[in-house]
Scaffold this active site. Structure first.
Site: not given
Length: 630
Positions: A2, A49, A51-52, A285
């Site tokens: 966050c 936040r 969220s995890i 990449i």
């Protein structure tokens, strides 16, 4: 994961809700899932936040049972379940299953020793109402950022600098010493940022505000302790075991995980160990020009049987997004690898919310090619100092390009004189030329050794290779590697985890003798041997390349007119000798010299100045870049 802001008004003035809301909104990209605030008269906490863990109940700011201890926290604590059980056994009552609440109860139990118990990445501030303590800390290695400023009315903390620029009594002003050192290091090595009056809490440090006084102190120190009594096989086994353990801990999440994958040992190790636990998505990449990493990453993905995604970045994509990337970065960072990191984060966020990456392996296990230099320069160690100095003076007067010239020059110097970290952009002489007289007068007593000498002094007991690692852990790692890792991933609302940068991993790595780190004609030998059976053969012993961004080619071709435009229109005349910068660009285009790294350093500063000091709109800058490259 966050972002937060945290306000402490000194004299009891109430927190202005509109101000803290405005500050918090600047980091919406860090936490798009939820926004929440807590205001207690002169204390204000704002939170964004992503969220995890404990998706339903992990909302912040969060408090203890009786609402007397409040926290905002950015990061992940990987040993929170063990800590939670320990705290429950001691009688603490939990309302959530979040790692955030674990920190709150841990603070109630152990107070200011809280960060010492945490295994993870973190920055947090805690308001203790009963004791009137305002406490906070940053993780051991600086994975998560924490900035602050003090004004006459209070102390203000935030996950990003741009939040602090929203304060009514803060105006952006270039911190000239930071510019001076940036031209050497390609990042700002000071605790004060590029903005005068805005500072960083250092890695491994905590702070306490009491009675309007801010006290900052270390809670942890980096310490190497090589143990020559153990055989190579012992360190190989220990390294394999602790990395498997760390990756297991770093898997904790209630959302999908993936892994970045390049052509190197570090990211391949992380992906390979993570793949053991189940299906895995990997992301890579590359560039069409120069060294392209994609075929190697693709081969590794096939070896591990991952669900692989890749993207080839064009010059147009690179330059179109650059102003926005500079804005996300907060401070100038002249490491071109930040841009592909932005794009691989953007790619990954389309599929997952959390990725594991390989940052920190080189600093811990001795992975940079330059760490082999002390052995290469060993013949000079047997020469008298006067002879070494004389040879260095002779070599310095030879034309550039003469074979052996740079070897003799570097061999004539002590480690402290020649090694300032993994980047060394402008020499002192050229730096004084490219800076204006006004800046030179302001910085006449400064030198890069001002930054490195105190660090070398603390590492005096180590051999030269370990001294280089120690310096990089304190400068290059937080100043460049982790700065771009945090800012570029969070720009895309993606949580990036770094299992090499774990305090338990360091406990193993710090005891490995140098003879086992630099061995077998390569670097990080112990790590390579530990992962020998896991990795594809062509990756196992592949030399470290860094991330080969083709800025050298692009500044001679696609980026040339754009660079002229930036140098001409940016209002950096007070700081930079534009005539010399444009001449360097011309010489680079004509192939007279390779000035790509120096030019990129100046261009990143110029763009940053346009965005943060001149306050040019990102939309206007994008229009300029598009018109010049098309």
């Amino acid at each position: 994961m966050c972002g937060f802001v945290s306000v402490y008004q000194k004299y009891g003035q109430p927190v202005q809700k509109q101000e803290i809301e405005r500050m918090t909104e600047q980091i919406h990209h860090r936490g798009p899932d939820d926004t929440h605030f807590f205001i207690d008269e002169h204390i204000g906490l704002g939170f964004k936040r992503l969220s995890i863990i404990d998706l339903a109940h992990g909302r912040q700011p969060l408090c203890n049972e009786d609402g007397t201890v409040w926290i905002v926290f950015n990061g992940e604590i990987y040993n929170y379940k063990e800590l939670q059980q320990w705290l429950k056994d001691k009688g603490h009552q939990f309302r959530t299953n979040s790692d955030t609440e674990t920190i709150v109860h841990l603070y109630e139990e152990v107070g200011f020793d809280t960060p010492k118990y945490l295994r993870g990445m973190f920055a947090f501030t805690i308001w203790d109402m009963k004791n009137q303590y305002y406490f906070g800390a940053r993780d051991h290695f600086g994975i998560k950022p924490l900035y602050y400023t003090e004004t006459p009315r209070g102390f203000f903390f935030a996950s990003e600098i741009k939040c602090l620029l929203e304060l009514e009594d803060v105006s952006p002003e270039v911190n000239v010493p930071s510019l001076y050192q940036y031209l050497t290091f390609q990042y700002n090595p000071y605790t004060e940022t590029f903005f005068k009056g805005i500072h960083k809490i250092l890695p491994g440090h905590c702070f306490l505000i009491q009675n309007n006084h801010l006290d900052i102190r270390p809670y942890w120190h980096v310490h190497f302790e090589p143990d020559e009594s153990k055989p190579l096989s012992y360190y190989i086994e220990q390294t394999r075991a602790i990395l498997e353990n760390s990756v297991q801990y770093h898997r904790q999440a209630d959302v999908p995980l993936g892994a970045f994958l390049s052509s190197g040992v570090d990211s391949s190790t992380t992906a390979g160990l993570l793949r053991k636990h189940g299906p895995l998505k990997t992301f890579s990449i590359g560039f069409a020009v120069g060294q392209n990493e994609l075929p190697y990453a693709r081969r590794t993905a096939e070896h591990f049987a991952t669900e692989h995604y890749e993207l080839e970045v064009t010059p147009q994509m690179f330059i179109d997004h650059l102003p926005q990337i500079i804005w996300y970065m907060d401070e100038p960072l002249a490491d071109p690898a930040a841009i592909p990191l932005y794009f691989v984060s953007k790619l990954a966020r389309e599929h997952v919310t959390v990725v594991l990456s390989g940052e920190g392996a080189d600093e811990f296990f001795g992975g940079y090619k330059i760490y082999r230099e002390p052995n290469a320069l060993r013949p000079f160690a047997y020469m008298p100092q006067g002879l070494r100095k004389m040879l260095g003076n002779i070599a310095s007067n030879l034309p550039d390009g003469i074979k052996g010239r740079n070897y003799i020059i570097r061999g004539s110097k002590s480690l402290q004189e020649r090694f300032f970290g993994n980047a060394f952009i402008f020499s002192e002489d050229l730096k004084r030329e490219i800076l204006t007289n006004w800046v030179n007068q302001q910085t006449q007593h400064l030198h890069p050794i001002d930054i490195t000498a105190p660090i070398y002094a603390r590492a005096s007991e180590y051999d030269d290779v370990t001294k280089m690692q120690y310096l990089d852990i304190h400068t290059w790692l937080p100043g460049d590697i982790l700065l771009k890792a945090d800012k570029m991933s969070m720009a895309n609302s993606l949580e990036l985890r770094v299992p090499f940068l774990d305090k338990e991993v360091f406990e193993v790595a710090r005891k490995i003798p140098t003879k086992y780190k630099i061995a077998g004609g390569t670097t990080k030998y112990v790590l390579r041997e530990a992962m020998k059976d896991l990795l594809p053969k062509e990756i196992h012993m592949r030399p470290k390349l860094g991330f080969p961004v083709p800025t050298r080619h692009w500044l001679r071709n696609e980026f040339y007119l754009w660079a002229i435009e930036i140098l001409s229109t940016s209002q950096i005349d007070q700081y930079i000798n534009k005539r010399l910068a444009i001449q360097m660009l011309s010489d680079h285009k004509e192939g007279k010299a390779d000035h790509s790294r120096k030019l990129w350093t100046i261009l990143c500063f110029a763009l940053w100045h346009q965005i943060y000091i001149e306050k040019q709109a990102l939309h206007d800058l994008n229009n300029v870049t598009i018109s010049k490259i098309s």
